[in-house]
Scaffold this active site. Sequence first.
Site, mmCIF file in Angstrom:
data_model
loop_
_atom_site.group_PDB
_atom_site.id
_atom_site.type_symbol
_atom_site.label_atom_id
_atom_site.label_comp_id
_atom_site.label_asym_id
_atom_site.label_seq_id
_atom_site.Cartn_x
_atom_site.Cartn_y
_atom_site.Cartn_z
ATOM 1 N N TYR A 264 -14.553 -50.669 1.927
ATOM 2 C CA TYR A 264 -14.329 -49.289 2.348
ATOM 3 C C TYR A 264 -15.202 -48.942 3.540
ATOM 4 C CZ TYR A 264 -18.658 -47.665 0.110
ATOM 5 O OH TYR A 264 -19.968 -47.466 -0.235
ATOM 6 N N CYS A 265 -14.840 -47.863 4.237
ATOM 7 C CA CYS A 265 -15.605 -47.347 5.373
ATOM 8 C C CYS A 265 -15.517 -45.827 5.356
ATOM 9 C CB CYS A 265 -15.095 -47.940 6.687
ATOM 10 S SG CYS A 265 -13.368 -47.560 7.042
ATOM 11 N N ARG A 266 -15.413 -45.179 6.499
ATOM 12 C CA ARG A 266 -15.284 -43.725 6.531
ATOM 13 C C ARG A 266 -13.833 -43.296 6.358
ATOM 14 N NH1 ARG A 266 -13.815 -40.212 10.188
ATOM 15 N NH2 ARG A 266 -13.906 -41.696 11.885
ATOM 16 N N VAL B 92 -14.728 -43.588 2.175
ATOM 17 C CA VAL B 92 -15.773 -43.457 1.164
ATOM 18 C C VAL B 92 -15.551 -42.262 0.236
ATOM 19 C CG1 VAL B 92 -17.336 -42.238 2.748
ATOM 20 C CG2 VAL B 92 -18.283 -43.413 0.764
#
Length: 119
Positions: free
Chosen positions: A76-78, A104
């Site tokens: 995952y990331c932003r 996130v």
Amino acid sequence: MSWLAKILGASCSRFGRSAGKSAAEMLSAGAVLVDVRSAGEFAAGHIEGALWLPLDRIHLDVAIAVPTRTQPLILYCRSGARSQRACKIVEQMGYSHAINGGGVGALSKLLNRPVVGGP
């Protein structure tokens, strides 16, 4: 898979709103939660229990952190864009169960796990 993903050869799946149970089941079955954001973003807040492997180093560090290439990974990331890129990288390295967890905030809600760290 969308027509654009087919054209681009994308093979990493992404969790949707109805996949919460699947994501939680994956974690309880031993999947590794991987945050691919920058050091500052990770320090500001990450999903509890996540491993930090930034996108710009994932090709160097993932084999050390997660040596078993059949180990399920939830990246995952932003927003989901960097985690999609990371997903493609680890798949090219032979990781057969990589999933793009998306952003996130949405993923933490989907998993019912808190975001920890930060001020």
